[in-house]
Design a protein around this motif. Structure first.
Motif: not given
Length: 460
Positions: A146-148, A154-156, A251-253
């Motif tokens: 769920h964390m992923e 958020v990134r999307a 490659e996070s937000a």
């Protein structure tokens, strides 16, 4: 003890939740948003029940409600119809479409379907302002936790909605990406930023959407959340603060905002305890150009005083910590400060960063690291913990059976908390959150000692 070289057999009571559930929580922190699961009805029902039990708030999750036929012929028709239903019944400003195991397995091309849907709606005369923003994210449960799913959503949102026109200058605002924290934590972070005089865009902002006031009339979409206008401006912000050590190198937000819009990125651990909170305030001093406000200096001082007063009760105790990876890392850092020895740090997540992050927060405090296990379930956690003789557990409600089995206190933190009231108001972060956690830990240890005493003494 588990033989980790033996063949995998099964998961027994997973120490994680499903990936699209995390995406739904992230979407819920956006103003006017409706989470939408492209999959079977059962997925949405399960997630709604799970989320409501923790937050004690209504939680609508739309669904394309696929059945056996759609597993063969695809779910495009149901997805399109479901989107129209959401537009009609909810008046959503944003629909967050997350895929499930079923739709990822059958191979539905969701981005293509959504592009076609938007084009056809425009051709039918639907005005641009009447068409909600639609963000899609791939979240099959078999590929993560769920964390992923939360971080992917958020990134999307940032990738598909944030912008910064070439002629636009930098704003005074700072983006804050807090990760999955409690509504109480988000409110406290907003308070800290305001005290430092820093305009902030928090994404996602669940401070009201998952912990709202009592209302006379039911609202299909709760007030609050990060506005679409704020999200659009994130590319023009002067900096981003992103919390979570497992995100380092990913490659996070925050990384996307840095590479696409050149927004400077400050990556920090989840600020649980003194050291990690100090790092946050150091960054805020840099961004604000002023010293830490006296209110927070006093909170820090009171926390240190409490550490001194309570050290004799916590020193030398051993703890098992489990749950979301970044929460486990933050709690480990905190326990090291108060003299509690982390014996086992366990998570169902498999970021590959857990060991390295715990080495960082340990910073040579302990000569030997605790046992560190990622990708484990509660069966494996129980096997490891049994030989360690811990004095307390820290984690969510799914570990209660271990506390009962070992006859030790459970300090409930994180998500989900199903067997206690007020999970959405548990404060974990900053000096104030550390103070609350410290008091709870000391009192739990005193209570256990008092109950086990043959005389039941009333003075400590």
């Amino acid at each position: 003890m588990s033989d980790y070289s033996s063949p995998y057999i099964s998961t027994t009571n997973a120490c994680k939740l499903c990936k699209p559930l995390g995406a739904c929580l992230a979407f819920r922190g956006i103003e006017g948003a409706v989470p939408f699961l492209h999959g079977s009805q059962g997925c949405a029902t399960y997630m709604r029940r799970y989320i409501i039990s923790h937050f004690r708030e209504p939680m609508d999750i739309a669904s394309s409600s696929l059945g056996e036929k759609h597993a063969v012929y695809g779910g495009e028709a149901n997805l399109r119809q479901g989107l129209q239903n959401v537009m009609k019944k909810f008046g959503a400003r944003l629909v967050g479409v997350a895929t499930t195991c079923l739709t990822e397995t059958i191979g539905d091309d969701v981005p293509m379907i959504l592009r076609t849907f938007k084009r056809e709606m425009a051709e039918q005369g639907t005005a641009h302002q009447d068409l909600p923003a639609i963000v899609n994210v791939a979240t099959p449960s078999y590929s993560g936790t769920h964390m992923e799913g939360f971080h992917a959503a958020v990134r999307a949102v940032v990738e598909q909605l944030a912008e910064c026109p070439e002629d636009a200058g930098r704003s005074a605002a700072v983006n804050l990406l807090p990760g999955f924290t409690s509504p109480a934590d988000v409110r406290y972070l907003q308070e800290i930023m305001a005290d430092c005089g820093i305009p902030v865009i928090v994404l996602p902002d669940i401070s009201e959407t998952l912990d709202g006031p009592a209302l006379d009339d039911y609202r299909k979409i709760p007030d609050g959340g990060t506005s679409l206008a704020e999200i659009a401006r994130m590319g023009c912000s002067r900096a981003t603060i992103e919390l979570g050590r497992t995100l380092f190198g990913h490659e996070s937000a925050g990384r996307l905002l840095e590479t696409r819009f050149q927004v400077p990125l400050h990556r920090l651990g989840v600020p649980i305890g003194l050291r990690e909170s100090d790092r946050l305030f150091e960054v805020l001093q840099l961004l604000a150009g002023v010293e830490t406000p006296e209110k927070h200096v006093l909170e820090r001082g009171r926390l240190i005083d409490a550490y001194v007063d309570g050290h004799k009760y916590t020193f030398g105790k051993g703890a098992v910590i489990y749950g979301e990876e970044d929460l486990v890392i933050g709690l480990t850092s905190f326990l090291l400060e108060i003299g509690v020895k982390p014996l086992l740090c366990a998570s169902g997540g498999k970021s590959g960063r857990l060991r390295e992050a715990i080495e960082d927060v340990n910073d040579s405090i302990l000569p030997e690291l605790p046992i560190i296990r990622e990708g484990v379930d509660f069966y494996e956690i129980a096997e490891e913990a049994e030989s360690l003789s811990p004095d307390l557990l820290l984690g969510h409600s799914k570990g209660y059976h271990l506390a009962r089995r070992f006859r030790i206190p459970l300090i409930r933190v994180g998500f989900p908390i199903h067997d206690r009231f007020g999970g959405q108001r548990v404060l974990h972060l900053g000096y104030r959150g550390a103070q609350e956690l410290f008091d709870r830990i000391v009192n739990a240890l005193l209570d256990a000692k008092q109950e086990a005493s043959p005389v039941g003494y009333g003075y400590m």
